[in-house]
Design a protein around this motif. Sequence first.
Motif, PDB file in Angstrom:
ATOM      1  N   VAL A  68       0.843  -1.194   0.000  1.00 15.69           N
ATOM      2  CA  VAL A  68       0.000   0.000   0.000  1.00 15.69           C
ATOM      3  C   VAL A  68       0.880   1.247   0.000  1.00 15.69           C
ATOM      4  O   VAL A  68       1.794   1.368   0.822  1.00 15.69           O
ATOM      5  CB  VAL A  68      -0.933   0.030   1.237  1.00 15.69           C
ATOM      6  CG1 VAL A  68      -1.844   1.256   1.177  1.00 15.69           C
ATOM      7  CG2 VAL A  68      -1.766  -1.234   1.312  1.00 15.69           C
ATOM      8  N   HIS A  69       0.643   2.148  -0.954  1.00 17.79           N
ATOM      9  CA  HIS A  69       1.379   3.400  -1.020  1.00 17.79           C
ATOM     10  C   HIS A  69       0.390   4.555  -1.117  1.00 17.79           C
ATOM     11  O   HIS A  69      -0.725   4.392  -1.589  1.00 17.79           O
ATOM     12  CB  HIS A  69       2.296   3.452  -2.247  1.00 17.79           C
ATOM     13  CG  HIS A  69       3.473   2.545  -2.156  1.00 17.79           C
ATOM     14  ND1 HIS A  69       4.533   2.789  -1.329  1.00 17.79           N
ATOM     15  CD2 HIS A  69       3.753   1.384  -2.800  1.00 17.79           C
ATOM     16  CE1 HIS A  69       5.428   1.827  -1.475  1.00 17.79           C
ATOM     17  NE2 HIS A  69       4.979   0.952  -2.355  1.00 17.79           N
ATOM     18  N   CYS A 104       5.031   9.845   0.067  1.00 20.35           N
ATOM     19  CA  CYS A 104       4.207   8.699   0.405  1.00 20.35           C
ATOM     20  C   CYS A 104       3.626   8.956   1.799  1.00 20.35           C
ATOM     21  O   CYS A 104       4.359   9.254   2.730  1.00 20.35           O
ATOM     22  CB  CYS A 104       5.046   7.431   0.381  1.00 20.35           C
ATOM     23  SG  CYS A 104       4.067   5.950   0.591  1.00 20.35           S
ATOM     24  N   VAL A 106       1.715   6.745   3.450  1.00 24.55           N
ATOM     25  CA  VAL A 106       1.418   5.477   4.105  1.00 24.55           C
ATOM     26  C   VAL A 106       2.760   4.857   4.477  1.00 24.55           C
ATOM     27  O   VAL A 106       3.649   4.778   3.635  1.00 24.55           O
ATOM     28  CB  VAL A 106       0.656   4.518   3.157  1.00 24.55           C
ATOM     29  CG1 VAL A 106       0.432   3.184   3.828  1.00 24.55           C
ATOM     30  CG2 VAL A 106      -0.648   5.139   2.704  1.00 24.55           C
ATOM     31  N   CYS A 108       5.211   2.478   4.431  1.00 24.08           N
ATOM     32  CA  CYS A 108       5.254   1.330   3.523  1.00 24.08           C
ATOM     33  C   CYS A 108       6.513   0.504   3.700  1.00 24.08           C
ATOM     34  O   CYS A 108       6.738  -0.435   2.943  1.00 24.08           O
ATOM     35  CB  CYS A 108       5.126   1.814   2.076  1.00 24.08           C
ATOM     36  SG  CYS A 108       6.416   2.961   1.591  1.00 24.08           S
ATOM     37  N   HIS A 112      10.552   4.214   3.919  1.00 20.96           N
ATOM     38  CA  HIS A 112       9.369   5.013   3.604  1.00 20.96           C
ATOM     39  C   HIS A 112       9.596   6.530   3.613  1.00 20.96           C
ATOM     40  O   HIS A 112       9.126   7.224   2.701  1.00 20.96           O
ATOM     41  CB  HIS A 112       8.234   4.621   4.563  1.00 20.96           C
ATOM     42  CG  HIS A 112       7.168   5.627   4.684  1.00 20.96           C
ATOM     43  ND1 HIS A 112       6.238   5.842   3.675  1.00 20.96           N
ATOM     44  CD2 HIS A 112       6.872   6.509   5.658  1.00 20.96           C
ATOM     45  CE1 HIS A 112       5.428   6.811   4.063  1.00 20.96           C
ATOM     46  NE2 HIS A 112       5.783   7.231   5.237  1.00 20.96           N
ATOM     47  N   MET A 115      10.719   8.082   0.318  1.00 20.13           N
ATOM     48  CA  MET A 115       9.906   7.889  -0.887  1.00 20.13           C
ATOM     49  C   MET A 115       9.329   9.250  -1.273  1.00 20.13           C
ATOM     50  O   MET A 115       8.299   9.669  -0.777  1.00 20.13           O
ATOM     51  CB  MET A 115       8.792   6.883  -0.605  1.00 20.13           C
ATOM     52  CG  MET A 115       8.032   6.500  -1.846  1.00 20.13           C
ATOM     53  SD  MET A 115       7.114   4.989  -1.589  1.00 20.13           S
ATOM     54  CE  MET A 115       6.139   5.011  -3.088  1.00 20.13           C
TER      55      MET A 115
HETATM   56 CU   LIG Z   1       5.278   4.093   0.011  1.00 24.70          CU
END
Ligand SMILES: [Cu+2]
Length: 158
Positions: A68-69, A104, A106, A108, A112, A115
């Motif tokens: 999930v992103h 991002c 979420v 992840c 993360h 990102m």
């Molecule tokens: Cu992500």
Amino acid sequence: MGSRRWLVWLVFLLMLGVVAFVPLPAVRSLPQERTFRVEASQYAYSPGELRVNPGDRVNIELVSVDVVHGLYVDGYDISVIADPGQTEHLTFIADRSGSFRLRCNVTCGAMHPFMIGKLTVGENTSLWRSIGLAIIAVFGSMVIIGLPANQKSPGRTV
Ligand SMILES: [Cu+2]
């Protein structure tokens, strides 16, 4: 001789001024609908940079390849989240100029926080201006180097 040299300088400076400061009306385009398919995977967006013109209607299709992103647009304060294998849509009007981070939103994985993508809202006029200035600089240096030689040669007997 002296007045001609002065004139060349004036023309040269005028050209510099025009290229550096006059707005480029031809480049200014009407708002468009722009659609980007952005693939999100650990830990990057592809493409990593989205470039639009001010006023464009931007459609981002966020596709998550692995986990999930999310995609959060700094400055616009909007976001979308895509489940693995799913495509989610985010639509907005690019009414703020500048560079904005895509992040991002979420958690992840371990990397993360890194990102990060980029949204650039603005016309790339600085590129054209720098090309124009470079051309004029080359032209100008040719004129400057060339002129004294031309003026000297008839007057001096070497
Ligand atoms: Cu992500």
